[in-house]
Write a protein that holds these residues in place. Structure first.
Motif, PDB file in Angstrom:
ATOM      1  N   GLU A 197     -10.645  -4.555  -1.533  1.00 21.49           N
ATOM      2  CA  GLU A 197      -9.516  -4.219  -2.393  1.00 21.49           C
ATOM      3  C   GLU A 197      -8.499  -5.357  -2.456  1.00 21.49           C
ATOM      4  OE1 GLU A 197      -9.515   0.588  -1.428  1.00 21.49           O
ATOM      5  OE2 GLU A 197      -7.957  -0.691  -0.580  1.00 21.49           O
ATOM      6  N   TRP A 251       0.836  -1.190   0.000  1.00 18.48           N
ATOM      7  CA  TRP A 251       0.000   0.000   0.000  1.00 18.48           C
ATOM      8  C   TRP A 251       0.873   1.243   0.000  1.00 18.48           C
ATOM      9  CZ3 TRP A 251      -3.650  -1.611   4.563  1.00 18.48           C
ATOM     10  CH2 TRP A 251      -4.664  -2.432   4.073  1.00 18.48           C
ATOM     11  N   GLN A 277      -7.530  -7.721  -5.602  1.00 20.94           N
ATOM     12  CA  GLN A 277      -6.168  -7.665  -6.115  1.00 20.94           C
ATOM     13  C   GLN A 277      -5.515  -9.039  -6.150  1.00 20.94           C
ATOM     14  OE1 GLN A 277      -3.697  -4.942  -3.923  1.00 20.94           O
ATOM     15  NE2 GLN A 277      -1.868  -5.420  -5.089  1.00 20.94           N
ATOM     16  N   ARG A 292     -10.909  -2.131   2.625  1.00 21.78           N
ATOM     17  CA  ARG A 292      -9.574  -2.719   2.425  1.00 21.78           C
ATOM     18  C   ARG A 292      -9.681  -4.206   2.089  1.00 21.78           C
ATOM     19  NH1 ARG A 292      -8.620   1.928   1.779  1.00 21.78           N
ATOM     20  NH2 ARG A 292      -7.438   3.239   3.206  1.00 21.78           N
TER      21      ARG A 292
END
Length: 114
Positions: free
Chosen positions: A107, A79, A111, A104
């Protein structure tokens, strides 16, 4: 004859998955202790009741562990500094840790296809 099994090697995705789980658990625990801290402050300063005077100390230590887990996850998923800071601050504002944890998690799962 006994067969010796070798442990499966840990992949980077497995490390991210376990770091994410630790972060999620600590985000929820931190959020709950923060809500309890708000209740303690209302009792203490609103009603003069010190029955929950242990809460600030416990929340402080839980928040410290939350920071460690958040930074661990941040390092593993790379990050940027701004995202790390926002995630760290989320443990200090009531209800924000629950929301930021949800964002988060989405995400990281997207990813790393978790």
């Amino acid at each position: 004859m006994t067969e010796i099994s070798t442990p499966a090697s840990t992949t980077p995705v497995d490390k991210v998955r376990s770091a994410l789980l630790r972060y999620r658990v600590l985000a929820w625990i931190t959020g709950l202790w923060l809500l309890l801290l708000v209740a303690e402050l209302i009792l203490k300063y609103g009603f003069g009741n010190d029955s929950l005077d242990f809460v600030p100390i416990v929340h402080g230590w839980v928040y410290f562990v939350y920071l460690i887990c958040a930074v661990d996850l941040a390092i593993k998923v790379r990050w940027p500094l701004g995202k790390i800071i926002v995630t760290a601050i989320a443990g200090t504002i009531p209800f924000l840790s629950f929301y930021v944890e949800h964002i988060r998690t989405k995400e990281v799962k997207a990813q790393y296809h978790l």
